[in-house]
Write a protein that holds these residues in place. Structure first.
Motif, mmCIF file in Angstrom:
data_model
loop_
_atom_site.group_PDB
_atom_site.id
_atom_site.type_symbol
_atom_site.label_atom_id
_atom_site.label_comp_id
_atom_site.label_asym_id
_atom_site.label_seq_id
_atom_site.Cartn_x
_atom_site.Cartn_y
_atom_site.Cartn_z
ATOM 1 N N ALA A 66 31.275 41.324 -42.581
ATOM 2 C CA ALA A 66 30.293 41.664 -41.536
ATOM 3 C C ALA A 66 29.064 40.763 -41.640
ATOM 4 N N TYR A 67 28.620 40.518 -42.849
ATOM 5 C CA TYR A 67 27.460 39.652 -43.067
ATOM 6 C C TYR A 67 27.707 38.260 -42.489
ATOM 7 N N ILE B 86 32.913 41.494 -31.267
ATOM 8 C CA ILE B 86 31.843 42.498 -31.250
ATOM 9 C C ILE B 86 32.382 43.853 -31.716
ATOM 10 N N ILE B 87 33.568 44.218 -31.244
ATOM 11 C CA ILE B 87 34.177 45.491 -31.649
ATOM 12 C C ILE B 87 34.475 45.482 -33.144
ATOM 13 N N ILE B 88 35.024 44.393 -33.635
ATOM 14 C CA ILE B 88 35.335 44.292 -35.066
ATOM 15 C C ILE B 88 34.060 44.363 -35.902
ATOM 16 N N LEU B 89 33.017 43.652 -35.492
ATOM 17 C CA LEU B 89 31.753 43.691 -36.213
ATOM 18 C C LEU B 89 31.173 45.109 -36.204
ATOM 19 N N GLY B 90 31.230 45.766 -35.063
ATOM 20 C CA GLY B 90 30.748 47.149 -34.977
ATOM 21 C C GLY B 90 31.510 48.073 -35.921
ATOM 22 N N LEU B 91 32.832 47.921 -35.929
ATOM 23 C CA LEU B 91 33.649 48.729 -36.848
ATOM 24 C C LEU B 91 33.320 48.419 -38.304
ATOM 25 N N ILE C 283 30.473 47.474 -39.513
ATOM 26 C CA ILE C 283 29.189 48.103 -39.833
ATOM 27 C C ILE C 283 29.374 49.611 -40.038
ATOM 28 N N ILE C 284 30.160 50.236 -39.171
ATOM 29 C CA ILE C 284 30.441 51.673 -39.307
ATOM 30 C C ILE C 284 31.180 51.949 -40.614
ATOM 31 N N VAL C 285 32.190 51.141 -40.909
ATOM 32 C CA VAL C 285 32.984 51.316 -42.127
ATOM 33 C C VAL C 285 32.104 51.187 -43.367
ATOM 34 N N THR C 286 31.258 50.162 -43.415
ATOM 35 C CA THR C 286 30.422 49.977 -44.600
ATOM 36 C C THR C 286 29.482 51.171 -44.796
ATOM 37 N N LEU D 191 37.784 55.618 -45.176
ATOM 38 C CA LEU D 191 39.093 55.012 -45.419
ATOM 39 C C LEU D 191 39.952 55.004 -44.154
ATOM 40 N N ILE D 192 39.883 56.072 -43.384
ATOM 41 C CA ILE D 192 40.660 56.123 -42.137
ATOM 42 C C ILE D 192 40.186 55.042 -41.170
ATOM 43 N N ILE D 193 38.869 54.911 -41.008
ATOM 44 C CA ILE D 193 38.336 53.879 -40.106
ATOM 45 C C ILE D 193 38.651 52.486 -40.648
#
Length: 130
Positions: free
Chosen positions: A22-23, A54-59, A61-64, A87-89
């Motif tokens: 993500a960074y 954008i979707i992958i980056l958003g995910l 950030i949510i995952v971290t 873990l699911i996300i």
């Protein structure tokens, strides 16, 4: 606490892996976008590549966030709910990445991503069986 040491190590490993990804996307956005558009030029139009990124980056950030909070909750309260969600996300994120690599017919990359996915499934199984 020792009961959760294995799952915590898995969560920390995934957290570090995804936070670095993500960074790189966030702070080197233009180069990352250019590289991905070039990589997918024969498979997807540039606007879809940008939307996917954008979707992958958003995910990521949510995952971290979920993984970090999950680690904290396990250590402090021995509560696994946020870790399970994280873990699911994470599993969903790796499935999305796997689809992208399969579109490119990058079978080596897909194989490496599958290993991360299996680690997520193992971590989820382990944490739910405690």
């Amino acid at each position: 606490m020792i009961t959760y040491s294995g799952p915590i190590l898995i969560l920390v490993f995934l957290l570090l892996t995804i936070i670095i990804s993500a960074y790189e996307k966030l702070f080197v956005w233009n180069k990352t976008l250019k590289d991905y558009v070039e990589m997918y030029k024969n498979h997807l139009p540039p606007f879809l590549v940008k939307l996917s990124l954008i979707i992958i980056l958003g995910l990521e950030i949510i995952v971290t966030s979920f993984l970090a909070l999950g680690i904290y909750d396990i250590i402090v309260d021995q509560d696994i709910s946020l870790s399970e969600i994280g873990l699911i996300i994470t599993g969903v994120l790796f499935l999305i990445l796997l689809i992208g690599l399969r579109i490119l017919q990058d079978y080596r990359g897909a194989g490496r991503t599958a290993i991360y996915f299996l680690l997520v499934v193992f971590g989820l199984f382990w944490i739910q069986s405690i």
